[in-house]
Write an enzyme that holds these catalytic residues in place. Structure first.
Site, PDB file in Angstrom:
ATOM      1  N   HIS A 155       7.169 -27.368   1.697  1.00  0.00           N
ATOM      2  CA  HIS A 155       6.290 -28.409   1.162  1.00  0.00           C
ATOM      3  C   HIS A 155       5.180 -27.801   0.314  1.00  0.00           C
ATOM      4  O   HIS A 155       4.207 -28.474   0.002  1.00  0.00           O
ATOM      5  CB  HIS A 155       5.712 -29.239   2.304  1.00  0.00           C
ATOM      6  N   LYS A 188     -14.161   1.815  -3.713  1.00  0.00           N
ATOM      7  CA  LYS A 188     -15.199   2.207  -2.759  1.00  0.00           C
ATOM      8  C   LYS A 188     -16.305   2.995  -3.454  1.00  0.00           C
ATOM      9  O   LYS A 188     -17.495   2.811  -3.179  1.00  0.00           O
ATOM     10  CB  LYS A 188     -14.600   3.077  -1.644  1.00  0.00           C
ATOM     11  N   GLU A 223       0.831  -1.203   0.000  1.00  0.00           N
ATOM     12  CA  GLU A 223       0.000   0.000   0.000  1.00  0.00           C
ATOM     13  C   GLU A 223       0.871   1.261   0.000  1.00  0.00           C
ATOM     14  O   GLU A 223       0.490   2.289  -0.535  1.00  0.00           O
ATOM     15  CB  GLU A 223      -0.962  -0.005   1.200  1.00  0.00           C
TER      16      GLU A 223
END
Lengths: 531, 531
Positions: B353, B457, B324
């Site tokens: 793994h 938004k 950010e």
């Protein structure tokens, strides 16, 4: 493209799989009709390779193995009657065993019941169970709890598992999962947990179940110590595709999840994704989009963004499935190709407050796979504004972020499922398993081995062997203070001085090793003494 | 380079920070002496920019704000006496409040005590507390438990939080954290939790604490409803650097963590990383290595691999802090640069793994930052082999993986800390905060705003507004079945048909919305009817 043209593109490409309640929208990927045409032949070859694999070809040539995870949910497709019988018997054994544990017929002691489950394993032995548990579980007070021990971190075993379980360990069923039976992390964690049972005067064998291949170390241990039960896994199932074997089904059944739903969803998705008609085959479409986005060489990262807390572990599950399968140095013809696709992500809308800033504005090195869940919750929702729920906001943020990324030329796909249940989770797993297989064929690599992981293990073994020699040398001259350089020389490993130094720093930081470090003028002049 | 040459390179470049028990090893990054020389001037300019920032310059020009997170642990450096007093008062208020809660002086009801803590927030309001809680917490039966509500997912709130807390909600202290006071996810979760208290006939205000800026919505609500307490946050603290403000310190203090240790570790790391002598400044070295690895444009991903379960959330914390801060479209001069560095990772050896296969053999698009912890656990360790512990294996796998990656020309750095405690965690946070600031200066971007998050938004708001119009339209003609196309036309939003279709699919999947979907011949011909 204007909104109505996008709508046409959406309608044209939406792939709806009604039987499993799943859709795939690829309309916001920037591929052209020409791309799909150009890929038609490689795609058909990938289908043929998959058909050969499903009918029992040696699809993992390096290890000379068949690749049979698709048979796990369709045993009638197995290439031999023995394999079919093994799968069917195991599934019915698991159901019966789980039922007996849940009813108290199999119990830690007379009149008691197993209350908690502890799964010990690493990588493919737990990533699937962790994902499925988080997707389908609803922890409530008093319910069966499940814990995972997925590392050889001593503190992680203490506080991540043993401290949490506490005195309920007496009523905890421990599942040790290791395909080979000799995974060191799993063995270490098992030994630590065995000791914890012993400290409580509990018999480990009376609390333990193993999942392992026949004839391996774990299999032998389990038989010798008469553990409660042993469930098989087979060499034709890879760890990262083992969720529909005992590895995944046993923990699922013990928690009361709908095992038939998991198997059925995967089976149905397999059926759908066997189709050679690309536009109605979501696995083929995914593989094609991966190829498109990363130019067939993984040049863009795959960001996995489920807008649903339950699916937060999907990205971790896919990291293994995709990166371990596709991240290969050479192709099937031996050419050096350095393939792979990087996978990361957590969940929306939370991640909008973390790294969506970079996705929208920053380095353009990714494509997004959104996962949408239509059903918000069980039961009704409070209205946070008139006619508006928390779930509407979640939906709004997902849709808004799709649009905001598209505006900036960032590509995305969206998988929509009706709800998170055993069937859709099974379908999601099967969808990605097959997409990986098809993509691997398109780029001509073996998706079913992992030759690159051995080097780290071998190097670790060398480090531990060096440590043994050091400890012996230190113990032979107790009270004598020596530098890392002197000790490396003493054990005839002068060129290993850096590793020797690091070993000594680690040992002397742990008081129970009784090796004292005395600082020197520089960090490298410190001396070490065995007490 | 042979092993002894590598050892010389290791010794030359090892940056040991004794006062915080932390070292940084950059010897396995492939930079040259020439690179360090070439970067000397940009580095010195970055130090100057940091000095200006620390003395109160408007370091976030777009938002006209000072950037003051370094003052939080050194209030005497604050540019005004008011700011200094505000920081000092808040820290002592937090300690006193936490002490009163823990002693039962502040309690949910007479004779009771707060047992659990629920933190509601998202992004910078919880990523720090989540990381620190996981790093320092040791959950034991009966201890204070902490829960985080970090999304607007209804099911996530139900099963992730409310189901787990159960009837202990009566004795749960809820902290609502929102800097602006109007973060929708946080507000929604708060409303859901308020309702849960109400369902149990509990007064929310008597269980609630707010952390917010003065004058905002949350501040007003908290005052109007007379919540237990309000703690401030200031406009000169960014969400992603707020761990040392009330945002991080309050949850830490309530859990009994060593708040002074956190602050002291960060303060000491700040002191160390103010040095203009690059080789003894680990933040400068990190920033330089990021620049080296990604050519100053983020061309390689940063893989964060702590070999310690407690630090598994470090990568998620750093995802926000780094992506950010650095993921920006334009630089400070307005040039389009598309900057950023992608961050991902979980923990070793577990990830060996999962995706180490790809790191060693596959696409070469990353560099690794290992984190090593010398101290294995509290107390002694069982020997899993002669003279060998689980912790030795963890150490061996870390060292082996470093070597295995180096063999293949993959670059890595290693941060070693003596143990995970408040002081080293504080130091780690401060280290990365300053590395981000210095790197941002080197690439000439504003690290302290996030202009790219607004678009999503705003688009979400449009979606929700469209939904309101749709619900109204459906309600006006109850019982009338219409397609998405017809409804989009009815609300005069024909070009929004795709969004309308998606809204209808979402609403009709949730029975409490009472909108029935009737399938059509294609998914797009389905009709929707308000009951």
């Amino acid at each position: 493209m204007n909104q109505l043209e996008l709508w046409e593109r959406y309608k044209t490409h939406l792939c709806r799989c009604e039987p499993v309640g799943l859709s795939l929208d690829i309309s916001r990927m920037g591929f052209t009709a020409g791309f799909l045409e150009a890929m038609a032949d490689p795609m058909q070859r990938a289908f043929s390779a998959m058909e050969a694999l499903e009918s029992g070809a040696i699809a993992n040539p390096d290890e000379g193995r068949m690749v049979g995870h698709y048979w796990l949910r369709a045993p009638e497709l197995a290439p031999t009657p023995d394999i079919r019988a093994a799968i069917e018997t195991t599934i019915s054994d698991i159901k019966a065993f789980a039922s007996d544990v849940r009813s108290g017929k199999i119990a830690p002691a007379p009149g008691q019941q197993f209350e908690d489950i502890l799964v010990i394993g690493i990588g493919g032995s737990v990533l699937g169970p962790q994902f499925v548990n988080d997707a389908l579980g609803t922890p409530r007070q008093g319910r069966t709890r499940i814990f995972f021990c997925d590392n050889t971190d001593p503190d992680g075993i203490d506080r991540g598992v043993l401290d949490r379980i506490g005195d309920r360990l007496d009523r905890t069923l421990t599942i040790v999962t290791s395909k080979s039976g000799r995974t060191p992390e799993t063995r270490n964690a098992m030994l630590e947990v065995m000791q914890a049972y012993a400290r409580r005067n509990q018999c480990f064998s009376e609390h333990a179940v193993a999942i392992s291949q026949e004839g391996g170390e774990l299999d032998r241990l389990c038989r010798a110590q008469k553990w409660i039960r042993l469930f098989p896994i087979w060499d034709w199932v890879g760890g990262r595709t083992s969720q529909m074997s005992a590895v995944g089904l046993l923990p699922a059944a013990l928690q009361g999840f709908d095992v038939d739903g998991l198997l059925g969803g995967a089976r149905e998705m397999d059926r759908i994704t066997r189709s050679r008609v690309v536009r109605s085959n979501p696995a083929a479409l995914l593989a094609l989009m991966w190829y498109h986005a990363g130019d067939g060489r993984g040049s863009r990262d795959m960001v996995i963004l489920p807008y649903k807390d339950r699916l937060v572990l999907l990205s971790r599950y896919l990291q293994q499935l995709i990166m371990e399968s596709l991240g290969k140095e050479t192709d099937l013809d031996g050419n050096v190709v350095h393939q792979g696709i990087t996978v990361y992500g957590n969940k929306g809308s939370t991640d909008q407050h973390a790294y969506i800033q970079q996705l929208r504005e920053g380095v353009h090195n990714f494509f997004v796979t959104f996962v949408e869940v239509l059903r918000d919750r069980e039961g009704p929702s409070v209205r946070v504004e008139p006619h508006t729920t928390s779930g509407d906001y979640l939906f709004g943020f997902l849709t808004g972020t799709q649009q905001a990324l598209h505006e900036k030329g960032r590509e995305s796909m969206t998988i929509t499922i009706d709800e998170v249940n055993a069937r859709t989770v099974g379908a999601l797993i099967a969808l990605f398993e097959r997409a990986v297989g098809l993509y691997a064929s398109m780029i001509n690599i073996n998706a079913y081995h992992q030759p690159g992981v051995q080097a780290g293990k071998t190097a670790a073994r060398r480090v531990l062997d060096l440590q043994l020699r050091l400890i012996k040398e230190l113990g032979t001259h107790r009270g004598r203070a020596r530098t890392a350089g002197q000790l490396a020389a003493s054990i005839h490993a002068p060129s290993d001085i850096e590793t020797v130094y690091k070993i000594l720093e680690h040992l002397s930081a742990n008081p129970d090793r009784k090796i004292t470090r005395t600082p020197g003028t520089t960090p490298f002049d410190a001396t070490y003494t065995a007490e």
